[in-house]
Enzyme design. Structure first.
Site, PDB file in Angstrom:
ATOM      1  N   GLU A 149     -62.826 -38.243  -6.502  1.00  0.00           N
ATOM      2  CA  GLU A 149     -62.681 -38.247  -7.659  1.00  0.00           C
ATOM      3  C   GLU A 149     -61.901 -39.143  -8.509  1.00  0.00           C
ATOM      4  O   GLU A 149     -60.936 -39.893  -7.748  1.00  0.00           O
ATOM      5  CB  GLU A 149     -62.067 -36.863  -8.302  1.00  0.00           C
ATOM      6  CG  GLU A 149     -60.942 -36.447  -7.211  1.00  0.00           C
ATOM      7  CD  GLU A 149     -60.630 -35.103  -7.356  1.00  0.00           C
ATOM      8  OE1 GLU A 149     -59.424 -34.643  -8.223  1.00  0.00           O
ATOM      9  OE2 GLU A 149     -61.118 -34.113  -6.836  1.00  0.00           O
ATOM     10  N   CYS A 208     -49.477 -33.353   2.735  1.00  0.00           N
ATOM     11  CA  CYS A 208     -48.252 -33.222   1.785  1.00  0.00           C
ATOM     12  C   CYS A 208     -48.496 -31.568   1.440  1.00  0.00           C
ATOM     13  O   CYS A 208     -49.684 -31.155   1.129  1.00  0.00           O
ATOM     14  CB  CYS A 208     -47.923 -33.991   0.801  1.00  0.00           C
ATOM     15  SG  CYS A 208     -47.749 -35.685   1.146  1.00  0.00           S
ATOM     16  N   SER A 239     -49.582 -46.151  -5.217  1.00  0.00           N
ATOM     17  CA  SER A 239     -48.551 -45.029  -4.746  1.00  0.00           C
ATOM     18  C   SER A 239     -49.017 -44.625  -3.274  1.00  0.00           C
ATOM     19  O   SER A 239     -49.935 -44.595  -2.588  1.00  0.00           O
ATOM     20  CB  SER A 239     -48.990 -43.890  -5.614  1.00  0.00           C
ATOM     21  OG  SER A 239     -48.252 -42.848  -5.232  1.00  0.00           O
ATOM     22  N   SER A 264     -43.635 -41.950  -3.068  1.00  0.00           N
ATOM     23  CA  SER A 264     -43.445 -40.704  -3.193  1.00  0.00           C
ATOM     24  C   SER A 264     -42.305 -40.078  -2.403  1.00  0.00           C
ATOM     25  O   SER A 264     -42.409 -40.116  -1.283  1.00  0.00           O
ATOM     26  CB  SER A 264     -44.875 -39.866  -2.841  1.00  0.00           C
ATOM     27  OG  SER A 264     -45.721 -40.445  -3.640  1.00  0.00           O
ATOM     28  N   LEU A 265     -41.245 -39.955  -3.031  1.00  0.00           N
ATOM     29  CA  LEU A 265     -40.078 -39.545  -2.316  1.00  0.00           C
ATOM     30  C   LEU A 265     -39.845 -37.910  -2.304  1.00  0.00           C
ATOM     31  O   LEU A 265     -39.619 -37.405  -1.220  1.00  0.00           O
ATOM     32  CB  LEU A 265     -38.872 -40.135  -3.059  1.00  0.00           C
ATOM     33  CG  LEU A 265     -37.579 -40.203  -1.967  1.00  0.00           C
ATOM     34  CD1 LEU A 265     -37.422 -41.046  -1.179  1.00  0.00           C
ATOM     35  CD2 LEU A 265     -36.255 -40.781  -3.136  1.00  0.00           C
ATOM     36  N   HIS A 266     -39.896 -37.321  -3.480  1.00  0.00           N
ATOM     37  CA  HIS A 266     -39.758 -35.814  -3.485  1.00  0.00           C
ATOM     38  C   HIS A 266     -38.502 -35.092  -2.910  1.00  0.00           C
ATOM     39  O   HIS A 266     -38.412 -33.923  -3.333  1.00  0.00           O
ATOM     40  CB  HIS A 266     -41.070 -35.401  -2.978  1.00  0.00           C
ATOM     41  CG  HIS A 266     -42.359 -35.600  -3.390  1.00  0.00           C
ATOM     42  ND1 HIS A 266     -42.560 -36.212  -4.809  1.00  0.00           N
ATOM     43  CD2 HIS A 266     -43.627 -36.055  -2.914  1.00  0.00           C
ATOM     44  CE1 HIS A 266     -43.764 -36.830  -5.059  1.00  0.00           C
ATOM     45  NE2 HIS A 266     -44.335 -36.836  -3.779  1.00  0.00           N
ATOM     46  N   CYS A 325     -57.332 -43.802 -12.651  1.00  0.00           N
ATOM     47  CA  CYS A 325     -56.567 -43.291 -11.497  1.00  0.00           C
ATOM     48  C   CYS A 325     -57.756 -43.286 -10.345  1.00  0.00           C
ATOM     49  O   CYS A 325     -58.637 -42.485 -10.618  1.00  0.00           O
ATOM     50  CB  CYS A 325     -55.799 -42.266 -11.590  1.00  0.00           C
ATOM     51  SG  CYS A 325     -55.170 -41.471 -10.114  1.00  0.00           S
ATOM     52  N   CYS A 346     -50.287 -30.636  -2.086  1.00  0.00           N
ATOM     53  CA  CYS A 346     -51.380 -31.580  -2.506  1.00  0.00           C
ATOM     54  C   CYS A 346     -52.743 -31.047  -2.011  1.00  0.00           C
ATOM     55  O   CYS A 346     -52.728 -30.496  -0.918  1.00  0.00           O
ATOM     56  CB  CYS A 346     -51.082 -32.868  -2.077  1.00  0.00           C
ATOM     57  SG  CYS A 346     -52.208 -34.142  -2.435  1.00  0.00           S
ATOM     58  N   GLY A 357     -56.011 -39.909  -1.173  1.00  0.00           N
ATOM     59  CA  GLY A 357     -55.955 -40.456  -0.168  1.00  0.00           C
ATOM     60  C   GLY A 357     -54.674 -41.266  -0.328  1.00  0.00           C
ATOM     61  O   GLY A 357     -53.799 -41.331  -1.000  1.00  0.00           O
ATOM     62  N   GLU A 358     -54.421 -41.795   1.014  1.00  0.00           N
ATOM     63  CA  GLU A 358     -53.105 -42.788   1.427  1.00  0.00           C
ATOM     64  C   GLU A 358     -53.525 -44.172   1.307  1.00  0.00           C
ATOM     65  O   GLU A 358     -54.354 -44.615   2.505  1.00  0.00           O
ATOM     66  CB  GLU A 358     -52.500 -42.283   2.394  1.00  0.00           C
ATOM     67  CG  GLU A 358     -51.270 -43.015   2.959  1.00  0.00           C
ATOM     68  CD  GLU A 358     -50.299 -43.580   1.798  1.00  0.00           C
ATOM     69  OE1 GLU A 358     -49.848 -42.637   1.092  1.00  0.00           O
ATOM     70  OE2 GLU A 358     -49.854 -44.727   1.800  1.00  0.00           O
ATOM     71  N   ASN A 373     -47.913 -29.793 -10.149  1.00  0.00           N
ATOM     72  CA  ASN A 373     -49.033 -29.070 -10.382  1.00  0.00           C
ATOM     73  C   ASN A 373     -49.526 -27.964  -9.579  1.00  0.00           C
ATOM     74  O   ASN A 373     -49.906 -28.375  -8.596  1.00  0.00           O
ATOM     75  CB  ASN A 373     -50.078 -30.153 -10.653  1.00  0.00           C
ATOM     76  CG  ASN A 373     -50.953 -29.938 -11.844  1.00  0.00           C
ATOM     77  OD1 ASN A 373     -51.242 -28.619 -12.222  1.00  0.00           O
ATOM     78  ND2 ASN A 373     -51.681 -30.639 -12.423  1.00  0.00           N
ATOM     79  N   CYS A 403     -57.640 -36.890   3.103  1.00  0.00           N
ATOM     80  CA  CYS A 403     -56.345 -37.402   3.320  1.00  0.00           C
ATOM     81  C   CYS A 403     -56.004 -36.840   4.513  1.00  0.00           C
ATOM     82  O   CYS A 403     -56.053 -35.684   4.880  1.00  0.00           O
ATOM     83  CB  CYS A 403     -55.437 -37.273   1.964  1.00  0.00           C
ATOM     84  SG  CYS A 403     -53.711 -38.104   2.217  1.00  0.00           S
ATOM     85  N   CYS A 449     -54.372 -33.816  -8.145  1.00  0.00           N
ATOM     86  CA  CYS A 449     -54.641 -34.659  -6.912  1.00  0.00           C
ATOM     87  C   CYS A 449     -55.812 -33.865  -6.066  1.00  0.00           C
ATOM     88  O   CYS A 449     -55.399 -32.476  -5.445  1.00  0.00           O
ATOM     89  CB  CYS A 449     -53.845 -35.207  -5.943  1.00  0.00           C
ATOM     90  SG  CYS A 449     -52.532 -36.344  -6.834  1.00  0.00           S
TER      91      CYS A 449
END
Ligand code: SAH
Length: 359
Positions: free
Chosen positions: A85, A109, A184, A207-209, A98, A112, A152-153, A283, A105, A326
């Site tokens: 997507e 996480c 990212s 992406s720290l979070h 995007c 996600c 994906g990473e 989200n 992936c 995502c």
């Protein structure tokens, strides 16, 4: 292939090297979808190309448009049937896309949707490019910003990512400015260090979070491999080598990482750095029971950072009424297919309401 690689290949085939430029222009400027369109290339060479190269184009499998802000989400089918997507967002300063870098992936996480079924495969550089080319053709408008923030990473697919960036920003192609490209990552330390040495001017988003190892491990399995300290070292190295300020992404999850204490930890971690923090209200996905932080907690968190001199923004939510987060659209489609397979005789009604496709 880069233009240089294509030139060499034409020579190997006994063709004039200017043919490489013509082919390249058809692919990356005129965004052709097949060799048939390349009318100034002799039919015999087109035939040779068909035998020698694989030239595929993405197919639109589904499309949603937000009634609120016009954001469009595309589900593309790859030539082997896999789905990815991409999202098209319209901003005052231009159109942003995007893209996905992998089908699925393997980072896992917890909040996600992209990682729920693991990794299927890496995307090729062409499959990443074609998400932008297909959207440019569909919208009829130029894309000025690209963010590699879909499924994906990207640093888990390093070589294809690099080839993609070089072609995307090539002056003989779409020539998107490197400064308008953001990658990212969930924080693959060797990848960040390698990227720092490529001589690129792209933006790195990390992406720290969470600011501590303990909390980060609860949200992101990759935190078991690289500590926050190693990550920050790599980020400082990236900044020193490229002069590009890093964006730290921080998805706020209600009651998990949104307290004043959490904000204090982040201030301690980032204070000495020239960086930007982008807060993303999580989200929620139906497969997990995370909730968004309350509005007042988001503001409190932001204020704490601001008071301590940290540059911070809250990510504007776009496409809230479509499967904007995502991996959501891809997952819905998979669920539909599974339902169909389980009950093939059942009649399924598909309706569109306010941009949301429901089955
Ligand atoms: N693998 C890369 C890029 C893809 S995800 C990375 O981890 O950065 C892009 C960003 O969206 C990441 O910061 C990711 O953690 C975040 N994200 C994923 N799902 C989300 C959700 N449901 N709500 C909020 N942020 C989410």
């Amino acid at each position: 292939m880069t233009l240089e690689e294509l030139k060499r290949d034409m020579e190997l085939m006994g063709e004039k090297s200017f043919r490489a430029k013509q082919l390249y222009e058809w692919m990356h400027r005129r965004l052709s979808r097949s060799f048939d369109e390349m009318t100034n290339i002799p039919v015999s060479l087109r035939e040779k190309c068909r035998e020698r190269y694989e030239y595929t184009a993405l197919r639109v499998a589904d499309q949603q448009e937000s009634a609120i802000d016009g954001t469009r989400k595309y589900l593309f089918e790859l030539s082997d049937g896999n789905l990815v997507e991409s999202v098209w967002m319209k901003y005052k300063h231009g159109n942003s896309v995007c893209i996905s870098s992998q089908a699925g992936c393997r980072m896992g996480c917890v909040f996600c949707a992209s990682g729920l079924d693991g990794l299927v495969r890496n995307l090729t550089a062409s499959e990443m490019l074609d998400q932008i080319y297909a959207i440019t053709l569909l919208s009829g408008e130029r894309v000025s910003n690209v963010v590699v923030m879909g499924t994906g990473e990207p640093l888990d697919n390093y070589d294809n990512l690099l080839c993609f960036i070089r072609l995307l920003t090539d002056e003989e192609g779409l020539h998107i400015s490197q400064r308008n490209v953001t990658v990212s990552t969930c924080g693959i330390v060797p990848g960040i260090r390698r990227l720092a040495k490529e001589g690129l001017q792209i933006t790195l988003a990390l992406s720290l979070h969470a600011a501590t190892d303990e909390k980060r491990k609860k949200l992101m399995p990759i935190a078991n491999k690289y500590s926050v300290e190693e990550l920050m070292d790599a980020c400082r190295y990236y900044f020193d080598r490229t002069g590009r300020r890093i964006t730290f992404e921080y998805s706020l999850v209600g009651g998990i990482n949104d307290t004043l204490e959490d904000a204090g930890e982040l201030v301690r971690l980032l204070s000495p750095m020239n960086c930007h923090v982008n807060l993303i209200p999580v989200n929620p996905i139906k497969e997990r029971d995370f909730v968004q932080s309350r509005g007042e907690d988001i503001i409190r968190y932001k204020n704490k950072l601001e008071k301590n001199g940290i540059n911070v923004t809250i990510r504007r939510e776009m496409g809230r009424d479509i499967d904007g987060a995502c991996g959501q659209l891809r997952r819905r489609q998979k669920e539909r297919t599974l339902q169909q397979e389980a009950a093939p005789d059942r009649c399924t009604a598909t309706g569109r309401a306010g941009g949301v496709q429901e089955v």
